[in-house]
Motif scaffolding. Structure first.
Motif, mmCIF file in Angstrom:
data_model
loop_
_atom_site.group_PDB
_atom_site.id
_atom_site.type_symbol
_atom_site.label_atom_id
_atom_site.label_comp_id
_atom_site.label_asym_id
_atom_site.label_seq_id
_atom_site.Cartn_x
_atom_site.Cartn_y
_atom_site.Cartn_z
ATOM 1 N N ALA A 108 -13.965 -19.786 -10.658
ATOM 2 C CA ALA A 108 -13.970 -18.421 -9.694
ATOM 3 C C ALA A 108 -13.646 -17.253 -10.955
ATOM 4 N N LEU A 109 -13.986 -16.053 -10.388
ATOM 5 C CA LEU A 109 -13.888 -15.022 -11.377
ATOM 6 C C LEU A 109 -13.087 -13.836 -10.634
ATOM 7 N N ALA A 110 -11.752 -13.537 -11.230
ATOM 8 C CA ALA A 110 -11.023 -12.127 -10.813
ATOM 9 C C ALA A 110 -11.016 -11.155 -11.542
ATOM 10 N N VAL A 111 -11.355 -10.204 -10.754
ATOM 11 C CA VAL A 111 -11.268 -8.838 -11.153
ATOM 12 C C VAL A 111 -10.116 -8.003 -10.850
ATOM 13 N N ASN A 112 -9.511 -7.100 -11.686
ATOM 14 C CA ASN A 112 -8.393 -6.205 -11.148
ATOM 15 C C ASN A 112 -8.958 -4.899 -10.623
ATOM 16 N N VAL A 113 -8.378 -4.722 -9.151
ATOM 17 C CA VAL A 113 -8.764 -3.478 -8.497
ATOM 18 C C VAL A 113 -7.751 -2.607 -8.506
ATOM 19 N N SER A 114 -8.068 -1.323 -9.001
ATOM 20 C CA SER A 114 -7.042 -0.221 -9.019
ATOM 21 C C SER A 114 -6.580 0.265 -7.366
ATOM 22 N N ALA A 115 -5.653 0.608 -7.250
ATOM 23 C CA ALA A 115 -5.369 1.353 -5.916
ATOM 24 C C ALA A 115 -6.328 2.279 -5.396
ATOM 25 N N ARG A 116 -6.627 3.237 -6.569
ATOM 26 C CA ARG A 116 -7.339 4.393 -6.227
ATOM 27 C C ARG A 116 -9.029 3.875 -6.018
ATOM 28 N N GLN A 117 -9.333 2.825 -6.600
ATOM 29 C CA GLN A 117 -10.704 2.266 -6.257
ATOM 30 C C GLN A 117 -10.597 1.705 -4.944
ATOM 31 N N PHE A 118 -9.388 0.883 -4.486
ATOM 32 C CA PHE A 118 -9.401 0.179 -3.259
ATOM 33 C C PHE A 118 -9.374 1.106 -2.123
ATOM 34 N N ARG A 119 -8.780 2.387 -2.290
ATOM 35 C CA ARG A 119 -8.695 3.417 -1.371
ATOM 36 C C ARG A 119 -9.737 4.170 -1.216
ATOM 37 N N LYS A 128 0.206 3.768 3.883
ATOM 38 C CA LYS A 128 -0.960 3.373 4.491
ATOM 39 C C LYS A 128 -1.280 2.010 4.757
ATOM 40 N N VAL A 129 -0.317 1.135 5.189
ATOM 41 C CA VAL A 129 -0.327 -0.293 5.371
ATOM 42 C C VAL A 129 -1.459 -0.733 6.255
ATOM 43 N N ASP A 130 -1.892 -0.082 7.574
ATOM 44 C CA ASP A 130 -2.891 -0.367 8.521
ATOM 45 C C ASP A 130 -3.841 -0.607 7.906
ATOM 46 N N GLU A 131 -4.539 0.515 7.192
ATOM 47 C CA GLU A 131 -5.380 1.013 6.493
ATOM 48 C C GLU A 131 -5.873 -0.239 5.551
ATOM 49 N N VAL A 132 -4.861 -0.656 4.760
ATOM 50 C CA VAL A 132 -5.097 -1.502 3.674
ATOM 51 C C VAL A 132 -5.221 -2.734 4.319
ATOM 52 N N VAL A 133 -4.532 -3.044 5.422
ATOM 53 C CA VAL A 133 -5.041 -4.457 6.013
ATOM 54 C C VAL A 133 -6.411 -4.594 6.562
ATOM 55 N N ALA A 134 -6.579 -3.396 7.189
ATOM 56 C CA ALA A 134 -8.026 -3.409 7.731
ATOM 57 C C ALA A 134 -8.994 -3.705 6.826
ATOM 58 N N LEU A 155 -4.869 -7.489 -6.587
ATOM 59 C CA LEU A 155 -4.300 -6.061 -6.184
ATOM 60 C C LEU A 155 -2.942 -6.172 -6.558
ATOM 61 N N THR A 156 -2.306 -4.904 -6.737
ATOM 62 C CA THR A 156 -0.631 -4.777 -7.177
ATOM 63 C C THR A 156 -0.005 -4.275 -5.788
ATOM 64 N N GLU A 157 1.468 -4.958 -5.986
ATOM 65 C CA GLU A 157 2.267 -4.446 -4.840
ATOM 66 C C GLU A 157 2.126 -3.025 -4.478
ATOM 67 N N SER A 158 2.040 -2.212 -5.433
ATOM 68 C CA SER A 158 2.152 -0.855 -5.130
ATOM 69 C C SER A 158 0.925 -0.507 -4.132
ATOM 70 N N LEU A 159 0.144 -0.871 -3.961
ATOM 71 C CA LEU A 159 -1.040 -0.576 -3.148
ATOM 72 C C LEU A 159 -0.777 -1.093 -1.692
#
Ligand code: C2E
Ligand code: MG
Ligand code: MG
Ligand code: MG
Length: 276
Positions: free
Chosen positions: A114-125, A159-165, A151-155
């Motif tokens: 498996a290959l893991a990449v870090n995704v920043s909040a700004r990118q995820f959003r 806007k939890v519903d958006e992140v969950v979706a 992902l990190t906890e700050s994300l």
């Protein structure tokens, strides 16, 4: 006298501020062209299971401005986030990860990694983040299960519903999620239930003194137990010595990352080592 000292202090402060601002401006200007000039380099760090066998790697970004010292993420990611440059940079990292998984898929010895990449909040959003991942997966035609997004906890706090979706949409594609630096933020495991994570990474600040500090040891045991209860894989980050490794294996942790198993090395070198 006091007044003069105050004036000097102010002048000193202004100069220090100016130097910092100049430094930032220079950094940002350099960062702006770094992608086009191909100055980013991906390093890979191994992850192993309880038997010490390789199970995958995390990709870690470095910046190599020509003729200068290698720049570590903590010295440019915050600025890349503020300026928004993290969005194209993150996309480059994602594409590089998918291209790597594509190469590995052809080789039976590497196809299971498996290959893991870090995704920043700004990118995820970004509104099109899901589409970007989906099109990278299909362009490189890789097994989505091999790609792990950290992902990190700050994300998770806003806007939890958006992140969950979004996470559900990516999860439906087969992509896995890992919660990085776990324990340093504010997410409780009860709250975590709402998000489709496969994995928790125990922050290395808890691992460092695990063999000597009873509080850290208790925290780690609790995280492992809760991870088990919620059927989450638990990975210990920053494992540097045998005492830490022994304590962790003894207390049910089954996946590890840290200098003890290998430092991050340039991806090309990581791949060469895999072949030998
Ligand atoms: P992270 O995702 O928690 O990555 C683990 C960090 O711990 C890496 O630092 C790694 O080199 C370091 N590390 C690994 N094993 C050990 C150990 O045994 N002892 C010690 N002392 N350190 C260890 P690095 O590479 O400097 O990256 C720092 C952070 O920068 C990462 O923390 C991640 O949050 C961020 N980052 C790195 N690459 C990317 C990227 O491509 N995109 C984004 N958005 N962030 C990135
Ligand atoms: Mg990480
Ligand atoms: Mg981490
Ligand atoms: Mg970190």
């Amino acid at each position: 006298k006091a007044k003069e000292a105050g004036r000097n202090a102010t002048r000193f402060f202004d100069q220090a501020m100016q130097t910092t601002l100049d430094h930032r401006a220079g950094l940002e200007a350099g960062l702006r062209h770094a992608l086009a000039r191909e100055e980013f380099v991906l390093y890979a760090q191994p992850q192993v299971n309880a038997e010490g066998a390789l199970i995958g790697a995390e990709l870690l970004l470095r910046w190599q401005p020509p003729g200068q010292a290698l720049v570590l993420p903590n010295d440019f990611i915050p600025l890349a986030e503020e300026s928004g440059l993290i969005v194209p940079i993150g996309l480059w990292v994602l594409h590089s990860a998918c291209a790597t998984l594509r190469r590995w898929a052809a080789d039976p010895r590497r196809a299971g990694l498996a290959l893991a990449v870090n995704v920043s909040a700004r990118q995820f959003r970004q509104p099109d983040f899901v589409e970007q991942v989906a099109s990278a997966l299909s362009y490189f035609s890789i097994a989505p299960q091999r790609l792990k997004l950290e992902l990190t906890e700050s994300l998770l706090l806003d806007k939890v519903d958006e992140v969950v979706a979004k996470m559900r949409a990516l999860h439906a594609l087969g992509v896995c999620f890992s919660l990085d630096d776990f324990g340093t933020g504010y997410a409780s495991l009860a709250y975590l239930k709402r998000f489709p994570f496969e994995q928790l990474k125990i922050d290395r600040s808890f691992i460092r003194d695990i063999a000597s500090d009873p509080d850290d040891a208790a925290i780690v045991r609790a995280i492992v137990a809760m991870g088990d209860a919620l059927r989450l894989d638990v990975v210990a980050e920053g494992v540097e010595n045998d005492a830490q490794y022994a304590y962790l294996t003894e207390h049910g942790c089954r996946a590890f990352q840290g200098y003890l198993f290998g430092r991050p090395v340039p991806l090309a070198e990581f791949e060469t080592r895999l072949e030998s």
